[in-house]
Scaffold this active site. Structure first.
Site, PDB file in Angstrom:
ATOM      1  N   SER A 115       0.859  -1.187   0.000  1.00 51.11           N
ATOM      2  CA  SER A 115       0.000   0.000   0.000  1.00 51.11           C
ATOM      3  C   SER A 115       0.893   1.234   0.000  1.00 51.11           C
ATOM      4  CB  SER A 115      -0.841  -0.015   1.269  1.00 51.11           C
ATOM      5  OG  SER A 115      -1.223   1.284   1.626  1.00 51.11           O
ATOM      6  N   SER A 116       0.370   2.326  -0.545  1.00 50.41           N
ATOM      7  CA  SER A 116       1.184   3.547  -0.592  1.00 50.41           C
ATOM      8  C   SER A 116       1.410   4.140   0.801  1.00 50.41           C
ATOM      9  CB  SER A 116       0.536   4.578  -1.514  1.00 50.41           C
ATOM     10  OG  SER A 116      -0.766   4.884  -1.075  1.00 50.41           O
ATOM     11  N   CYS A 117       0.714   3.625   1.831  1.00 47.44           N
ATOM     12  CA  CYS A 117       0.939   4.172   3.176  1.00 47.44           C
ATOM     13  C   CYS A 117       2.254   3.699   3.773  1.00 47.44           C
ATOM     14  CB  CYS A 117      -0.228   3.867   4.096  1.00 47.44           C
ATOM     15  SG  CYS A 117      -0.299   2.151   4.549  1.00 47.44           S
ATOM     16  N   TYR A 144      -0.521  -0.686  10.291  1.00 48.39           N
ATOM     17  CA  TYR A 144      -0.705  -1.297   8.968  1.00 48.39           C
ATOM     18  C   TYR A 144       0.550  -1.098   8.118  1.00 48.39           C
ATOM     19  CZ  TYR A 144      -2.802  -2.176   4.400  1.00 48.39           C
ATOM     20  OH  TYR A 144      -3.087  -2.673   3.151  1.00 48.39           O
ATOM     21  N   LYS A 148       3.114  -3.865   6.376  1.00 51.42           N
ATOM     22  CA  LYS A 148       3.318  -3.931   4.926  1.00 51.42           C
ATOM     23  C   LYS A 148       4.785  -3.713   4.551  1.00 51.42           C
ATOM     24  CE  LYS A 148      -0.636  -5.135   3.381  1.00 51.42           C
ATOM     25  NZ  LYS A 148      -0.744  -6.393   2.621  1.00 51.42           N
ATOM     26  N   HIS A 187     -12.880   3.009   3.406  1.00 54.65           N
ATOM     27  CA  HIS A 187     -12.028   4.096   2.912  1.00 54.65           C
ATOM     28  C   HIS A 187     -12.924   5.191   2.334  1.00 54.65           C
ATOM     29  CE1 HIS A 187      -8.763   1.067   2.985  1.00 54.65           C
ATOM     30  NE2 HIS A 187      -8.037   2.123   3.273  1.00 54.65           N
ATOM     31  N   TRP A 210     -15.424  13.935   6.144  1.00 54.45           N
ATOM     32  CA  TRP A 210     -14.478  14.027   7.262  1.00 54.45           C
ATOM     33  C   TRP A 210     -13.289  14.916   6.919  1.00 54.45           C
ATOM     34  CZ3 TRP A 210     -13.723   8.151   8.807  1.00 54.45           C
ATOM     35  CH2 TRP A 210     -14.924   7.661   9.333  1.00 54.45           C
TER      36      TRP A 210
HETATM   37  P1  GDP Z   1      -6.132   7.240   4.106  1.00 53.46           P
HETATM   38  O1  GDP Z   1      -5.879   7.410   2.641  1.00 53.46           O
HETATM   39  O2  GDP Z   1      -5.287   6.175   4.742  1.00 53.46           O
HETATM   40  O3  GDP Z   1      -6.028   8.541   4.851  1.00 53.46           O
HETATM   41  O4  GDP Z   1      -7.599   6.633   4.308  1.00 53.46           O
HETATM   42  P2  GDP Z   1      -9.105   7.045   3.906  1.00 53.46           P
HETATM   43  O5  GDP Z   1      -9.405   6.608   2.525  1.00 53.46           O
HETATM   44  O6  GDP Z   1      -9.965   6.466   4.980  1.00 53.46           O
HETATM   45  O7  GDP Z   1      -9.195   8.622   4.018  1.00 53.46           O
HETATM   46  C1  GDP Z   1      -8.671   9.490   3.039  1.00 53.46           C
HETATM   47  C2  GDP Z   1      -9.052  10.921   3.337  1.00 53.46           C
HETATM   48  O8  GDP Z   1     -10.461  11.093   3.123  1.00 53.46           O
HETATM   49  C3  GDP Z   1      -8.776  11.385   4.776  1.00 53.46           C
HETATM   50  O9  GDP Z   1      -8.318  12.717   4.720  1.00 53.46           O
HETATM   51  C4  GDP Z   1     -10.172  11.337   5.403  1.00 53.46           C
HETATM   52  O10 GDP Z   1     -10.334  12.222   6.506  1.00 53.46           O
HETATM   53  C5  GDP Z   1     -11.038  11.794   4.219  1.00 53.46           C
HETATM   54  N1  GDP Z   1     -12.465  11.464   4.344  1.00 53.46           N
HETATM   55  C6  GDP Z   1     -13.490  12.343   4.127  1.00 53.46           C
HETATM   56  N2  GDP Z   1     -14.674  11.783   4.391  1.00 53.46           N
HETATM   57  C7  GDP Z   1     -14.427  10.490   4.758  1.00 53.46           C
HETATM   58  C8  GDP Z   1     -15.264   9.401   5.130  1.00 53.46           C
HETATM   59  O11 GDP Z   1     -16.499   9.511   5.220  1.00 53.46           O
HETATM   60  N3  GDP Z   1     -14.639   8.222   5.419  1.00 53.46           N
HETATM   61  C9  GDP Z   1     -13.273   8.066   5.319  1.00 53.46           C
HETATM   62  N4  GDP Z   1     -12.727   6.868   5.581  1.00 53.46           N
HETATM   63  N5  GDP Z   1     -12.449   9.089   4.987  1.00 53.46           N
HETATM   64  C10 GDP Z   1     -13.017  10.285   4.709  1.00 53.46           C
END
Ligand code: GDP
Length: 319
Positions: A115-117, A144, A148, A187, A210
């Site tokens: 994963s890119s993380c 995580y 990885k 996600h 979010w």
């Molecule tokens: P990340 O790529 O590991 O940070 O994982 P996510 O895909 O869960 O989140 C990506 C970005 O989307 C972060 O900045 C979150 O705060 C934002 N985000 C906005 N709304 C949402 C939501 O409803 N759910 C999730 N999971 N992320 C959200």
């Protein structure tokens, strides 16, 4: 392309570990178009990959020629942040058990998916493969990411010490059919598709996103990753991992707006800044994988429409 492949998949027994998940499902569907000897699958009830004895017994029994390790415990920013031990333990055990079992059973090729993380929070963008282990990780997904990174290093070190032909791909944020649409652990892509759909159906005036909406993320449809996986299985060997992404990123607020357009929700976006942003930006440099002749084919808007169709057919009524 297959004539000059360094690994010919014809007649091979390929085990896709984690075929029930989004990534494993897409890779299984893609491999079904190849003249394999056998596409091997096992559910987590049949073999719990977190358990060494069970994993080794399974691999020595079915003796796959190649393994694609798509089994993983995955989740969005909140699931990762609040359950770091689970994400670290499960993913570490799965990788260690599968790589060791592959080595013991003389498996010819192993494809590991990361994963890119795995990259440092402050890595220069777009992120090159060489940025690995050059700085501190993003705290919201450290468990995580460490699992990885360990998986990738296992592949590298088993190659050096034992000659195991393990290769690793580091995909960017993925989405598509069979994604997890759970409101808490999903996600961002799946979460916002669901929220936009539910807001439209309810006739709501607003939908909550979010964070600040300013982080940037790169999104790749999982079918494009499946194609990259087959290209890598056939044409790539080497200890260095390969990034896989589309080469372009979008702000989360832009993503939300595009999803709303596809889903047909016309209300307002509200940003809940009590939720974390995570990495400010995560864009991969995809020069190396492009050199293998792979290119993504599915645009963001087409991909969202495809994911939304799957959501409507499989999740909307029941959820
Ligand atoms: P990340 O790529 O590991 O940070 O994982 P996510 O895909 O869960 O989140 C990506 C970005 O989307 C972060 O900045 C979150 O705060 C934002 N985000 C906005 N709304 C949402 C939501 O409803 N759910 C999730 N999971 N992320 C959200």
């Amino acid at each position: 392309m297959s004539a000059d492949a360094l690994y010919d998949l014809a007649g091979k027994g390929v085990w896709v570990a984690g075929h029930g998940g989004m990534v494993g499902n897409a890779i299984s569907r893609r491999l079904a178009a190849e003249p394999l000897g056998e596409l091997i699958t096992a559910t987590s009830a049949e073999v719990d990959l977190r358990r060494q004895a069970a994993t080794e017994a399974f691999v020595s029994d079915v003796r796959p020629d190649a393994i694609v390790l798509a089994a993983a415990k995955v989740g969005g920013i909140e699931a990762n942040r609040t359950r770091q031990a689970d994400f670290l333990y499960d993913n570490l055990m799965i990788a260690a058990n599968v790589v060791e079992a592959a080595q013991r059973s003389g498996v010819e090729r192993v494809l590991l998916l990361g994963s890119s993380c795995v990259y440092p929070r402050e890595a220069p963008q777009p992120i090159r493969e060489s940025s690995l282990l050059t700085g501190p990780l993003e705290p919201t997904n450290e468990g995580y990411a460490i699992a990885k990174i360990a998986a990738l290093e296992l592949g590298k070190m088993y190659r050096r010490q034992h000659g195991l032909d393990a290769i690793s791909l580091m995909p960017t944020n993925l989405y598509g059919p069979h994604d997890n649409y759970d409101p808490v652990s999903s996600h961002v892509m799946a979460a916002l598709i669901r929220k936009a759909h539910e807001a439209r159906v309810a006739g709501a005036a607003q939908m909550v996103v979010w964070g600040t909406g300013t982080p940037r993320r790169e999104f790749l449809h999982v079918d494009d990753l499946a194609e990259a996986s087959v290209v890598a299985l056939r044409h790539y060997t080497g200890e260095e991992h390969l990034n896989v992404g589309c080469g372009e990123d979008v702000e989360i607020r832009q993503l939300a707006a595009t999803i709303c357009r596809v889903v047909g929700f016309e209300g307002e976006l509200v940003f809940d800044t009590s939720k974390p942003d995570g990495m400010p930006r995560k864009l991969l440099d995809v020069t190396r994988v492009s050199e293998l002749g792979w290119q993504p084919r599915i645009s963001l808007e087409e991909g969202i429409a495809d994911a939304y169709r799957w959501f409507l057919d499989n999740v909307a009524e029941s959820g």
